[in-house]
Design an enzyme around this catalytic site. Sequence first.
Site, PDB file in Angstrom:
ATOM      1  N   LYS A  29      -4.423   4.821  -2.437  1.00 23.91           N
ATOM      2  CA  LYS A  29      -3.793   3.518  -2.695  1.00 23.91           C
ATOM      3  C   LYS A  29      -4.806   2.380  -2.532  1.00 23.91           C
ATOM      4  CE  LYS A  29      -0.236   2.248   0.046  1.00 23.91           C
ATOM      5  NZ  LYS A  29      -0.372   0.943   0.724  1.00 23.91           N
ATOM      6  N   SER A  30      -5.593   2.427  -1.464  1.00 26.47           N
ATOM      7  CA  SER A  30      -6.561   1.348  -1.228  1.00 26.47           C
ATOM      8  C   SER A  30      -7.580   1.290  -2.361  1.00 26.47           C
ATOM      9  CB  SER A  30      -7.314   1.590   0.086  1.00 26.47           C
ATOM     10  OG  SER A  30      -6.439   1.486   1.174  1.00 26.47           O
ATOM     11  N   ARG A  44      -8.221  -1.616  -5.353  1.00 26.56           N
ATOM     12  CA  ARG A  44      -9.524  -2.271  -5.453  1.00 26.56           C
ATOM     13  C   ARG A  44     -10.158  -2.094  -6.828  1.00 26.56           C
ATOM     14  NH1 ARG A  44      -8.430  -1.515  -0.232  1.00 26.56           N
ATOM     15  NH2 ARG A  44      -9.613  -2.550   1.430  1.00 26.56           N
ATOM     16  N   ARG A  67       5.160 -10.627   6.863  1.00 29.13           N
ATOM     17  CA  ARG A  67       3.844 -10.221   7.368  1.00 29.13           C
ATOM     18  C   ARG A  67       2.883 -11.411   7.492  1.00 29.13           C
ATOM     19  NH1 ARG A  67       2.182  -4.674   4.691  1.00 29.13           N
ATOM     20  NH2 ARG A  67       0.691  -4.762   6.409  1.00 29.13           N
ATOM     21  N   SER A  84      -9.657  -5.903  10.401  1.00 27.05           N
ATOM     22  CA  SER A  84      -8.769  -5.709   9.257  1.00 27.05           C
ATOM     23  C   SER A  84      -9.568  -5.577   7.966  1.00 27.05           C
ATOM     24  CB  SER A  84      -7.794  -6.892   9.138  1.00 27.05           C
ATOM     25  OG  SER A  84      -7.231  -6.912   7.839  1.00 27.05           O
ATOM     26  N   ASP A 115      -2.980   3.888   9.660  1.00 30.12           N
ATOM     27  CA  ASP A 115      -1.845   4.249   8.803  1.00 30.12           C
ATOM     28  C   ASP A 115      -1.294   5.630   9.139  1.00 30.12           C
ATOM     29  OD1 ASP A 115      -2.084   1.838   7.538  1.00 30.12           O
ATOM     30  OD2 ASP A 115      -3.155   2.618   5.797  1.00 30.12           O
ATOM     31  N   ARG A 173       5.931  -0.795  13.325  1.00 27.88           N
ATOM     32  CA  ARG A 173       5.894   0.676  13.354  1.00 27.88           C
ATOM     33  C   ARG A 173       6.051   1.257  14.761  1.00 27.88           C
ATOM     34  NH1 ARG A 173       1.665   1.824   8.380  1.00 27.88           N
ATOM     35  NH2 ARG A 173       3.306   1.734   6.819  1.00 27.88           N
ATOM     36  N   ARG A 197       5.843   5.117   5.334  1.00 28.24           N
ATOM     37  CA  ARG A 197       5.198   6.078   6.232  1.00 28.24           C
ATOM     38  C   ARG A 197       6.126   6.529   7.368  1.00 28.24           C
ATOM     39  NH1 ARG A 197       0.372   5.953   3.799  1.00 28.24           N
ATOM     40  NH2 ARG A 197      -0.571   3.935   3.390  1.00 28.24           N
TER      41      ARG A 197
HETATM   42  C1  S3P Z   1      -5.694  -1.368   3.887  1.00 30.04           C
HETATM   43  C2  S3P Z   1      -6.090  -1.719   5.142  1.00 30.04           C
HETATM   44  C3  S3P Z   1      -5.330  -1.435   6.354  1.00 30.04           C
HETATM   45  C4  S3P Z   1      -4.173  -0.469   6.114  1.00 30.04           C
HETATM   46  C5  S3P Z   1      -3.471  -0.717   4.828  1.00 30.04           C
HETATM   47  C6  S3P Z   1      -4.430  -0.647   3.661  1.00 30.04           C
HETATM   48  C7  S3P Z   1      -6.568  -1.691   2.760  1.00 30.04           C
HETATM   49  O1  S3P Z   1      -4.844  -2.650   6.856  1.00 30.04           O
HETATM   50  O2  S3P Z   1      -3.275  -0.493   7.183  1.00 30.04           O
HETATM   51  O3  S3P Z   1      -2.450   0.244   4.623  1.00 30.04           O
HETATM   52  O4  S3P Z   1      -6.360  -1.151   1.654  1.00 30.04           O
HETATM   53  O5  S3P Z   1      -7.481  -2.489   2.954  1.00 30.04           O
HETATM   54  P1  S3P Z   1      -5.769  -3.620   7.732  1.00 30.04           P
HETATM   55  O6  S3P Z   1      -5.928  -4.882   7.018  1.00 30.04           O
HETATM   56  O7  S3P Z   1      -5.050  -3.773   9.017  1.00 30.04           O
HETATM   57  O8  S3P Z   1      -7.110  -2.982   7.895  1.00 30.04           O
END
Ligand code: S3P
Length: 437
Positions: free
Chosen positions: A21-22, A26, A120, A164, A316, A347, A391
């Site tokens: 997904k990440s 991107r 959020r 993050s 995650d 969570r 999740r």
């Molecule tokens: C992600 C970063 C993480 C993760 C999220 C996906 C990303 O969050 O929890 O599901 O794709 O960059 P953070 O911003 O807390 O690192």
Amino acid sequence: MNLVSYKTQSLHGEVVCPGDKSVSQRIIIIGSLLNCDMQVNGFLNAHDPISTANALNAIGASISINGTEVILKKRQNLFNNSKHDLNLGNSGTGSRLLLGLISGLGLKSTIIGDKSLQKRPMSRVIEPLKMMGAKLNSNKGKLPINTLGSKILDDFEYEMPIASAQVKSCLLLAALASKKNIKVIEPKITRDHTERMIEFFGGNIFYGANKIPRVIELKNSELQPKNSFNVPGDFSSAAFIIVATIISKDSEVLIKNVGLNESRKGLIEVLVLMGANLEIRNQRKVSNEIVGDIYVKSSELNGIDVSDDIIPNIIDEIPILSIAACFAKGKTVIKNADELRVKESDRLHAISEGLIKLKIKHKIFDDGISIIGTSEQIECSESIDSFDDHRIAMSFLVSGIRSKNSVRVSNCENIETSFPNFTHIMNTIGMRINEED
Ligand code: S3P
């Protein structure tokens, strides 16, 4: 939609891991910025990447999705202000990364999201973007956010107060899109897919040693087009298959094509320390990411104290790690994980509520949880709430394997955000998950 997961004997087989997904999010963002003809293979065709693609198309990108294949087209027009709100649905990554891109491009837009995304925290990206010169309005640090179309004029250096990857990537994209230099310092190692992708396209980026604090520096970056990109499988999705196999009796499963980026596979380290029987095979590099197959077998686990430094790399996976901990001998302790409070749901609260229904002894802290495992079958007569979190839903469905009869999880629609064929894949290897009539 409510799903019921029935007691299972053993799991067997070979599965191909769905796209990351990440990385999927991107590649369509960076690919659109590159403005070239490119084919993306192994894309995660799920709600989160699709909402990101729709938002990008609304500001002038040309992305068409056909199953797991995506075609990006070179276009004549520049990016444009969005005529309508950009709805990022449930996607924290999509919204935060696009805020970076859009601020860097100096476009006007309104970014909105679903109920969970509206809760959020966005100040973590708004504040540094404002320091870079972007003008934004928000609803007290939350969505909706208006970007007001101002340019980023200077180079920027930022020491991130929280670890993050979304914040780091947002700022890197803002710099990339505005052609400015940036130096970001992160307090812990977070996922580095953005850095690797910029490097893959020839960008001038340094993200060096895995030493904390880690310095990431992007300088005068012009990216070079390529005609294809392969998305690795999502380790975070593989995690459900790994734990399901470990907690089942007499089981062995091979998960093919899993992304094994150092900053993502912390769960393997933790599970091996707990006694898991797993092996990496066929490790290789694909589009600047490490990929391999994971062979996993049933294992007897022992509880452990999970180290603080690894938390960003398993963030995650903590919901599914909690399920592994339910069946480990002794106590598993997870601390320093307060970021779990601001994910798709709180969570820590969601895990604790589910564990209460499973009658698993545990203690919840402000920043973590401790869980005492059992060798007994779990008995669960009440429905477990997913809190609309993919999740949480998938984790508690996995726990059904070790139940006396079944575990019922309510509100499972959001599984579609990250793992649309979850039920099918899990049932292929021997689980029994059905939609409730
Ligand atoms: C992600 C970063 C993480 C993760 C999220 C996906 C990303 O969050 O929890 O599901 O794709 O960059 P953070 O911003 O807390 O690192």
